[in-house]
Enzyme design. Structure first.
Site, PDB file in Angstrom:
ATOM      1  N   CYS A  79       1.414 -14.196  11.463  1.00 32.48           N
ATOM      2  CA  CYS A  79       0.936 -15.551  11.741  1.00 32.48           C
ATOM      3  C   CYS A  79       2.122 -16.480  12.085  1.00 32.48           C
ATOM      4  CB  CYS A  79       0.106 -16.072  10.566  1.00 32.48           C
ATOM      5  SG  CYS A  79      -0.822 -17.529  11.000  1.00 32.48           S
ATOM      6  N   HIS A 167      -4.022 -11.884   9.984  1.00 33.93           N
ATOM      7  CA  HIS A 167      -3.496 -11.613   8.638  1.00 33.93           C
ATOM      8  C   HIS A 167      -3.897 -10.214   8.170  1.00 33.93           C
ATOM      9  CE1 HIS A 167      -1.913 -15.586   7.471  1.00 33.93           C
ATOM     10  NE2 HIS A 167      -2.779 -16.017   8.381  1.00 33.93           N
ATOM     11  N   GLU A 169      -2.966  -8.672   5.631  1.00 33.84           N
ATOM     12  CA  GLU A 169      -2.975  -8.557   4.163  1.00 33.84           C
ATOM     13  C   GLU A 169      -4.317  -8.916   3.539  1.00 33.84           C
ATOM     14  OE1 GLU A 169      -1.556 -10.790   5.981  1.00 33.84           O
ATOM     15  OE2 GLU A 169      -1.412 -12.758   5.050  1.00 33.84           O
ATOM     16  N   GLY A 222      -0.388 -11.028 -28.485  1.00 36.98           N
ATOM     17  CA  GLY A 222      -1.635 -10.258 -28.479  1.00 36.98           C
ATOM     18  C   GLY A 222      -2.108  -9.999 -27.059  1.00 36.98           C
TER      19      GLY A 222
END
Ligand code: XMP
Length: 514
Positions: A79, A167, A169, A222
């Site tokens: 891009c 894009h 991804e 935790g």
């Protein structure tokens, strides 16, 4: 040596996603601010330039020195990255008037170019740009087009630089993974040697070298990150690691005991500190959410420090910081904009050095490393839980009784979520990013139980789906599940006579109520 891909971040919202996709190819990558290419790093095998909120014509547009890597490594511009490379080499980038957002299909694809190996004609890609490349540099040629975008992708004649205006991804680019695999594996030559097993092996070795016989302190919460961090360190240095787990009294029902047992089962050297008296005393009468957070944060540091100081020969403080925390901390100009909590509050005279072995991992990778370390599945899959605990889920002031009510309701909700198996065989709990109950303790409503009128508090159930907690959708929980939970909470938890479900997404709401 660990091979790596460098991703230069020009500020796009999807830069982290590029990083995750590269890691999914079992290849290590580092996301760096756009101008911080590491010049003398022999482990670099390729470079990806991300998208950006800017146009190349903006005065503030981010720029980098392409000569630092073009010609030395394969380069892929995505891009803005593609537009920037084109613009810097004599191509043209213009606002044609039609902004391109959303799905498009490649009408022409040069599948003989290594970037598009295995691509289908008509492959769906995701576009999201205002500017368009209207002319490419003279040493480049077009390798893919859509109906509207002639230069959807280009390559230079030497096949060392590629640019794609879509894009790859994002999920909606259906062959995007293939494109990134072609780049990372075939073009850059990744040996795909990065895996949880290799990470554990090399990190344990490095930690042994780095820490030698030094003593290390670690604060356990935790949660997944600090627990995996502790287990990894335990494997490297064993009893030289001392973990401190502070109970502020606002954890989930029996959480302190259960988690302590799990830690001991993992062989960790852990000190549990019950500091609930102090926290409840300091929070007495406080209703303001920010004030609650401040008091809990301050008390936590005080209690942790008092314990840490008892370990007089400690040299290191270990933290379960993970990669997204670091990326958030670095603005793309390379300045620290958010420091991690614990660090700021530690007494300077202790002079502890920081050890953050998970700092390169994404959350899903931390979980995979946990599995590699054979940690209990329930610990690995735990939902995130806020540091201030149930304090930010009780609207109004905090008392032990309110915490007890909320713990009971929460326990019923979460246990049902573990036990509810969805059609695909997965537990409902595992489909949800985060779930919990909220006690609306400043509100009471009328109900009827048996022959008696009740006037008690409502509990709100919250459950969201998300990938990073930055945005979240309320989860569409099954009605039969909600019916069971509501019934059981109202019947069993004294003090509650109404259950509601929170159907707000983030934004505009937040995940926690306070
Ligand atoms: P919000 O409510 O901002 O929460 O949408 C986003 C994520 O962050 C957690 N959270 C916290 N975690 N200390 C923490 O350690 C905090 O003060 C805190 N506040 C929110 C929240 O549980 C969610 O996962």
């Amino acid at each position: 040596m660990q091979q790596k891909i460098i991703i230069l971040d020009f500020g796009s919202q999807t830069t982290q996603l590029i990083g995750r996709r590269v890691r999914e190819l079992d290849t290590f990558c580092e996301i760096l601010p756009y101008s911080k290419f590491p010049k003398d790093d022999p482990s670099v095998i390729g470079v990806i330039l991300s998208g950006s909120p800017y146009s190349v014509h903006d005065k503030e547009a981010f720029q980098c020195d392409l000569s630092e890597f073009v010609g030395k490594y394969p380069v892929l511009g995505i891009c803005y990255g593609a537009q920037f490379i084109s613009h810097a080499n004599g191509g043209k980038v213009e606002q044609t008037g039609t902004r391109e957002y959303g799905r498009a299909h490649l009408q022409q694809v040069d599948t003989t170019n290594p970037l598009f190996k295995g691509f289908d004609l008509d492959s769906q890609v995701w576009m999201s740009h205002g500017d368009t490349i209207t002319a490419i540099p003279s040493d480049c040629h077009v390798i893919a087009s859509t109906n509207d975008v002639k230069f959807a992708a280009y390559a230079n004649d030497k096949n060392t630089v590629w640019g794609v205006q879509f894009h790859p991804e994002v999920f909606h680019s259906t062959q995007g993974k293939q494109l990134l695999k072609n780049f990372v594996v075939d073009i850059c030559g990744s040996k795909q040697g990065w895996s949880p097993a290799s990470f554990v092996e090399s990190t344990v070795k490095e930690l042994k070298e780095q820490l030698g016989n030094d003593r290390v302190i670690l604060g356990l919460s935790g949660g997944v990150d600090s627990s995996v961090c502790a287990t990894l360190l335990n494997k490297a240095i064993g009893r030289n690691l001392t973990c401190i787990f502070v109970d502020h009294g606002m954890l989930r029902k029996n959480e302190f005991t259960k988690v302590m047992e799990a830690y001991q089962g993992l062989g960790l050297n852990v000190i549990g500190v019950d500091a609930s008296e102090k926290f409840f005393a300091d929070l007495k009468g406080v209703t303001d959410p920010e004030q609650k957070r401040k008091i809990i944060g301050r008390d936590f540091v005080e209690v942790f420090n008092a314990e840490a100081k008892k370990i007089t020969d400690a040299k290191w403080l270990a933290q379960g910081t993970i990669y997204p925390d670091r990326i958030e901390s670095l603005s793309i100009t390379g300045m620290v904009i958010k420091s991690h909590h614990n660090v700021g509050g530690l007494p300077k005279e202790m002079k502890l050095q920081l050890c953050e072995p998970l700092q390169w991992l994404f959350k899903d990778e931390v979980r995979r490393v946990g599995r590699q370390l054979e940690m209990p599945e329930r610990l690995i899959k735990r939902h995130p839980f806020p540091g201030p605990g149930l304090a930010v889920r009780i609207l109004g002031d905090i008392t032990r009784e309110k915490v007890r009510i909320l713990q009971e309701a929460d326990d019923i909700y979460i246990e049902h979520m573990h036990n509810y198996i969805c059609e695909d065989g997965e537990a409902l709990y595992d489909k949800i990013w985060q779930a919990g109950t909220v006690l609306l303790s400043s509100i009471r409503s009328v109900g009827v139980m048996g022959d008696e009128r009740t006037y008690e508090h409502p509990v709100a159930l919250r459950a969201v789906t998300s990938t990073d907690a930055m945005t979240a959708d309320w989860a569409h929980l099954p009605y039969d599940f909600m019916a069971k939970v509501s019934n059981e909470i109202i019947n069993k938890v004294k003090g509650v006579n109404r259950v509601c479900y929170d159907i707000s997404s983030k934004p505009p709401s937040t995940i926690e109520w306070e």
